[in-house]
Design a protein around this motif. Structure first.
Motif, short mmCIF file in Angstrom:
data_model
loop_
_atom_site.label_atom_id
_atom_site.label_comp_id
_atom_site.label_asym_id
_atom_site.label_seq_id
_atom_site.Cartn_x
_atom_site.Cartn_y
_atom_site.Cartn_z
N SER A 185 0.60 -1.24 -0.12
CA SER A 185 0.19 -0.01 -0.10
C SER A 185 0.78 1.28 -0.12
N THR A 186 1.92 1.30 0.60
CA THR A 186 2.88 2.40 0.60
C THR A 186 3.35 2.39 -0.89
N LEU A 187 3.79 1.57 -1.57
CA LEU A 187 4.09 1.53 -2.88
C LEU A 187 3.08 2.15 -3.98
N LEU A 188 1.62 1.88 -3.62
CA LEU A 188 0.74 2.22 -4.29
C LEU A 188 0.58 3.86 -4.12
N ALA A 189 0.81 4.42 -3.16
CA ALA A 189 0.77 5.80 -2.67
C ALA A 189 2.06 6.45 -3.49
N GLU A 190 3.17 5.69 -3.31
CA GLU A 190 4.50 6.51 -3.74
C GLU A 190 4.35 6.54 -5.39
N PHE A 191 4.00 5.56 -6.14
CA PHE A 191 3.97 5.53 -7.27
C PHE A 191 2.71 6.17 -7.95
N VAL A 192 1.59 6.32 -7.30
CA VAL A 192 0.33 6.86 -7.61
C VAL A 192 -0.18 5.91 -8.75
N LEU A 193 -0.33 4.78 -8.49
CA LEU A 193 -0.80 3.59 -9.26
C LEU A 193 -1.92 2.89 -9.03
N PRO A 194 -2.86 2.47 -9.71
CA PRO A 194 -4.06 1.50 -9.11
C PRO A 194 -3.52 0.22 -9.08
N ALA A 195 -4.05 -0.38 -7.95
CA ALA A 195 -3.71 -1.75 -7.44
C ALA A 195 -3.79 -2.92 -8.65
N ASN A 196 -4.88 -2.48 -9.36
CA ASN A 196 -5.25 -3.46 -10.35
C ASN A 196 -4.41 -3.53 -11.53
N SER A 197 -3.22 -2.61 -11.39
CA SER A 197 -2.20 -2.84 -12.51
C SER A 197 -1.38 -4.19 -12.03
N PHE A 198 -1.41 -4.65 -11.07
CA PHE A 198 -0.70 -5.77 -10.67
C PHE A 198 -1.74 -7.17 -10.37
N GLU A 199 -1.05 -8.23 -10.77
CA GLU A 199 -1.66 -9.38 -10.51
C GLU A 199 -0.61 -10.27 -9.53
N LEU A 200 -1.13 -10.60 -8.36
CA LEU A 200 -0.20 -11.28 -7.74
C LEU A 200 -0.42 -12.86 -7.64
N GLU A 201 0.81 -13.68 -7.99
CA GLU A 201 0.67 -14.84 -8.60
C GLU A 201 0.84 -15.85 -7.15
N LEU A 202 0.02 -16.66 -6.77
CA LEU A 202 0.32 -17.49 -5.64
C LEU A 202 0.32 -18.97 -6.00
N THR A 203 0.97 -19.77 -5.50
CA THR A 203 0.90 -21.29 -5.75
C THR A 203 0.06 -22.01 -4.77
N GLU A 204 -0.37 -23.16 -5.28
CA GLU A 204 -1.22 -23.88 -4.35
C GLU A 204 -0.28 -24.21 -3.00
N GLN A 205 1.04 -24.27 -3.19
CA GLN A 205 1.98 -24.44 -1.85
C GLN A 205 1.58 -23.27 -0.97
N THR A 206 1.82 -22.04 -1.65
CA THR A 206 1.48 -20.80 -0.65
C THR A 206 0.22 -21.02 0.21
N LEU A 207 -0.78 -21.69 -0.41
CA LEU A 207 -2.21 -21.74 0.09
C LEU A 207 -2.39 -22.68 1.09
N VAL A 208 -1.46 -23.81 1.20
CA VAL A 208 -1.83 -24.96 2.03
C VAL A 208 -1.25 -24.61 3.43
N THR A 209 -0.17 -23.75 3.26
CA THR A 209 0.63 -23.64 4.44
C THR A 209 -0.48 -23.19 5.81
N ASP A 210 -0.95 -22.05 5.48
CA ASP A 210 -2.10 -21.41 6.54
C ASP A 210 -3.15 -20.94 5.76
N ILE A 211 -3.92 -21.79 5.48
CA ILE A 211 -5.02 -21.33 4.64
C ILE A 211 -5.97 -20.26 5.26
N GLU A 212 -6.28 -20.21 6.48
CA GLU A 212 -7.00 -19.26 6.95
C GLU A 212 -6.38 -17.82 6.94
N LYS A 213 -5.12 -18.03 7.29
CA LYS A 213 -4.19 -16.56 7.51
C LYS A 213 -4.11 -16.16 5.98
N ALA A 214 -3.89 -17.10 4.86
CA ALA A 214 -3.65 -16.73 3.53
C ALA A 214 -5.18 -16.16 2.99
#
Ligand code: C2E
Ligand code: MG
Ligand code: MG
Ligand code: MG
Length: 289
Positions: A134-163
């Motif tokens: 969120s700091t970078l969004l303000a610094e660069f004045v860019l809409p967040a939908n300019s970015f797609e965050l890629e996660l793998t299934e591996q990331t999601l099984v670690t702690d699914i509720e927190k993810a």
């Protein structure tokens, strides 16, 4: 005899383990130096809509130009440093670089081209990530939908509720999410409906043999159907041939990424590449000789 062989095997195993530990320690210390010495860069691989060849996005892929070892593939060093602090630091470097590139894209007229950023499990569970983004969004004045965050299934099984919690927080800021390497990990389809996911990326291992292997073909086609029925976008990665492209397009795959269109382009060549391949937001059709 048998005892000797066993002893030898033990040695081999031991050496191998030692080597792996030594390699990890070496790589971890090298990563910090490499950051200071600017040995990292990004390459960007185009993602095009299957139907009209519109440039949808660019996936940012990390490159390490090692002074002695030459180009080190991310598949060779990311899994090794993944669980260390260095990956988080390197990950922040990648994210900042993507914001800089996104700004540059807009300034050069490539307005709604998304940058896809790969996030490892450790990065995604880092409590500072949402604040950093969120700091970078303000610094660069860019809409967040300019970015797609890629996660793998591996990331999601670690702690699914927190993810899911982190995803919801970032989704509220406007970021979009893709599940990368879909089908290769260990995840439950039940979570798909609970996560604020926008895009599913079919892993290239299914695409490579899709026209020769019946199972791969069926897996791809049913994944496309399921993803579209859920109202999400589907990307096929690793598309290398016109026959694969045709089959995926006929079966309504949304977005194509792969060597058939372009290999990842080094960031220093990016704008020259885009200017010569993209016309009014669309991929120029190949000239026929
Ligand atoms: P990924 O995110 O699944 O990225 C796709 C990989 O497939 C890339 O490999 C890309 O170069 C390759 N690829 C794309 N199209 C084709 C094709 O048509 N044929 C073939 N043979 N390969 C294709 P790359 O760049 O070596 O990256 C490997 C993996 O390293 C990535 O897989 C990702 O998991 C990881 N990675 C790369 N950059 C980053 C990063 O900045 N952060 C994190 N956390 N992981 C990264
Ligand atoms: Mg990826
Ligand atoms: Mg992938
Ligand atoms: Mg992969």
């Amino acid at each position: 005899e048998a005892k000797d062989a066993g002893g030898a095997q033990y040695h081999v195993y031991h050496d191998d383990m030692y080597q792996r530990v030594a390699q990890r320690v070496m790589l971890e210390s090298e990563v910090r130096q490499a950051l200071a010495k600017n040995q990292f860069s990004l390459s960007l691989q185009p993602q095009l809509s299957a139907q009209d060849k519109k440039l949808y996005g660019l996936e940012a892929l990390l490159r390490w130009h090692h002074p002695e070892r030459g180009m080190v593939s991310p598949d060779d060093f990311i899994p090794i440093i993944e669980k260390s602090e260095h990956m988080i630091e390197l990950g922040y470097w990648v994210i900042r670089r993507c914001f800089e590139l996104s700004k540059e894209l807009r300034n050069k007229g490539y307005k709604d081209v998304r940058i896809a950023i790969n996030l490892s499990a450790g990065q995604f569970s880092d409590i500072n990530l949402p604040q950093y983004l969120s700091t970078l969004l303000a610094e660069f004045v860019l809409p967040a939908n300019s970015f797609e965050l890629e996660l793998t299934e591996q990331t999601l099984v670690t702690d699914i509720e927190k993810a899911i919690d982190t995803m919801n927080n970032l989704k509220a800021l406007g970021f979009t999410f893709a599940i990368d390497d879909f089908g290769t990990g260990y995840s439950s389809l039940a979570y798909l409906k609970r996560m604020p996911v926008d895009v599913i990326k079919i892993d290239k291992s299914f695409v490579f043999g899709m026209l020769e292997n019946h199972a791969d073909y069926q897996i791809i086609m049913s994944t496309i159907a399921m993803v579209k029925n859920l109202g999400l976008l589907v990307v096929a990665e690793g598309v290398e041939s016109s026959a694969q492209l045709r089959s995926l397009t006929e079966n309504e795959c949304d977005i194509i990424q792969g060597y058939y269109f372009a290999k990842p382009v080094p960031e220093v060549e990016l704008f020259a590449f885009l200017d010569s391949h993209i016309d009014e937001g669309h991929w120029k059709t190949k000239a026929h000789h």
